[in-house]
Design an enzyme around this catalytic site. Structure first.
Site, PDB file in Angstrom:
ATOM      1  NE  ARG A  56      -1.590  -2.283   2.818  1.00 31.08           N
ATOM      2  CZ  ARG A  56      -1.681  -3.542   2.378  1.00 31.08           C
ATOM      3  NH1 ARG A  56      -2.708  -3.914   1.684  1.00 31.08           N
ATOM      4  NH2 ARG A  56      -0.736  -4.431   2.660  1.00 31.08           N
ATOM      5  CB  THR A  57       3.426   2.597   2.294  1.00 32.51           C
ATOM      6  OG1 THR A  57       2.669   2.097   3.394  1.00 32.51           O
ATOM      7  CG2 THR A  57       3.979   3.967   2.625  1.00 32.51           C
ATOM      8  CE  LYS A  85      28.397  -1.970  -4.627  1.00 33.76           C
ATOM      9  NZ  LYS A  85      28.414  -0.817  -5.543  1.00 33.76           N
ATOM     10  NE  ARG A 106       7.048   0.751   4.997  1.00 32.93           N
ATOM     11  CZ  ARG A 106       5.819   0.225   4.950  1.00 32.93           C
ATOM     12  NH1 ARG A 106       5.661  -1.049   4.609  1.00 32.93           N
ATOM     13  NH2 ARG A 106       4.766   0.947   5.235  1.00 32.93           N
ATOM     14  CG  HIS A 134       3.293   3.867   8.629  1.00 31.20           C
ATOM     15  ND1 HIS A 134       3.537   4.715   7.559  1.00 31.20           N
ATOM     16  CD2 HIS A 134       2.799   2.715   8.083  1.00 31.20           C
ATOM     17  CE1 HIS A 134       3.214   4.098   6.427  1.00 31.20           C
ATOM     18  NE2 HIS A 134       2.764   2.887   6.721  1.00 31.20           N
TER      19      HIS A 134
HETATM   20  N1   CP Z   1      -0.365   0.008   5.752  1.00 25.96           N
HETATM   21  C1   CP Z   1       0.855  -0.262   5.265  1.00 25.96           C
HETATM   22  O1   CP Z   1       1.870   0.370   5.633  1.00 25.96           O
HETATM   23  O2   CP Z   1       0.860  -1.252   4.326  1.00 25.96           O
HETATM   24  P1   CP Z   1       2.128  -1.728   3.516  1.00 25.96           P
HETATM   25  O3   CP Z   1       3.095  -2.345   4.494  1.00 25.96           O
HETATM   26  O4   CP Z   1       1.631  -2.693   2.490  1.00 25.96           O
HETATM   27  O5   CP Z   1       2.750  -0.502   2.888  1.00 25.96           O
END
Ligand code: CP
Length: 305
Positions: A56-57, A85, A106, A134
């Protein structure tokens, strides 16, 4: 314009800022509906660095950038970059800031977002740093609650089932603790209760926090925000195996409860698929708001909204 260059924590998102962001989110939703794509960021390049799995993100940020006609550069796992590396995060960010106008990352390490944001000369967005935060997910969650219930204060909320390790629960509870008269009930295995430090932080805002081994959603709750047990963050595998199917919403738990069911997803064991058909199960609608919310953030952090 937002009063910060980078977004690393939902603590930055005050009710006044959230109101401004939601106004732009609504405009972006209309622009998707009417035009599909607009030229707002056609002179910008977005860098997407995803060193932990994401559906999703990552895809909603891609879609948001595409709908604003920005260019994109990608790194999709650490092993395909020079991290392999031994390059440091700081050095990576110094390179990527030269290749892009905004960086979205991420990363599995808690605190990596702060390091990247401090290093980067261009705006930075935390798309999840380990089990910490998040914040863009929290904005999506809050937008969903606001659309469905019409307010973000005076809410009776349940959080489950891994409040210790779920960055989505950390970010949403922090965001909602800034609104008046919210009450949080954390439920799940005892070992996965929220940390003392998070509880103290939430309570310092005046938010009432309760720990409950079980909850009945028919007892007047407005929202249940549930998330899978965060398998990848368990040091004790036996604890995960012991609890993974113990905490699950089934249809009778949810039907006619009047309680809105949210989940940042992916859904693993925490919600039975029979719940999906109920009108108060809004987690797929919630995921769809990822695109206009992230369009708004990109445009605002790049000074275009
Ligand atoms: N909600 C969420 O962060 O989903 P993903 O891990 O699929 O990005």
């Amino acid at each position: 314009m937002l009063p910060f260059k980078s977004l690393t924590s939902s603590k930055q998102l005050t009710p006044e800022i959230i109101k401004q962001i939601f106004t732009v989110v609504d405009q972006m939703a209309v622009s998707i509906e009417n035009k599909g794509r607009i030229d707002l960021l056609d002179d910008k390049v977005v860098a997407l660095l995803f060193f932990e799995p994401s559906s999703r993100t990552m895809m909603s940020f891609q879609s948001a950038a595409q709908r604003l006609k920005a260019g994109m550069v990608f790194a999709q796992n650490a092993s395909s970059t020079s991290f392999e590396k031994g390059e440091s995060l700081e050095d990576l960010i110094r390179m990527v800031e030269a290749y892009s106008d905004i960086i979205i990352m991420r990363h599995a390490q808690q605190g990596s977002a702060d390091i990247a944001a401090k290093t980067s000369k261009v705006p930075f967005i935390n798309a999840g740093d380990g089990g910490n935060e998040h914040p863009t997910q929290a904005l999506i969650d809050a937008y969903t609650i606001h659309k469905e219930i019409g307010r973000l204060d005076s809410l009776n909320l349940v959080f489950g089932f891994d409040s210790l390790q779920s960055r989505s629960i950390h970010s949403l509870s922090r965001l909602l603790s800034q609104y008046k008269n919210n009450r949080f009930t954390f439920t799940g295995p005892k070992e996965l209760e929220p940390s003392e430090s998070l509880l103290a932080e939430l309570q310092s805002t005046g938010t009432e926090c309760v720990i409950a081994s079980e909850v009945n959603l028919h007892d007047g709750y407005d929202v249940a925000y549930v998330n899978r047990l965060q398998e990848e963050r368990f040091e004790n595998r036996a604890l995960f195996e012991e609890n993974r199917r113990k905490y699950r919403l089934n249809k009778p738990d949810v039907e006619n409860s009047g309680c809105l069911i949210l989940d940042p997803l992916p859904r693993i064991d925490e919600i039975c698929t029979e719940v999906d058909e109920l009108p108060n199960a809004v987690y797929f609608k919630q995921a769809s708001y990822g695109v206009p919310v992230r369009m708004a953030l990109l445009a605002m952090l790049l000074g275009k909204a």
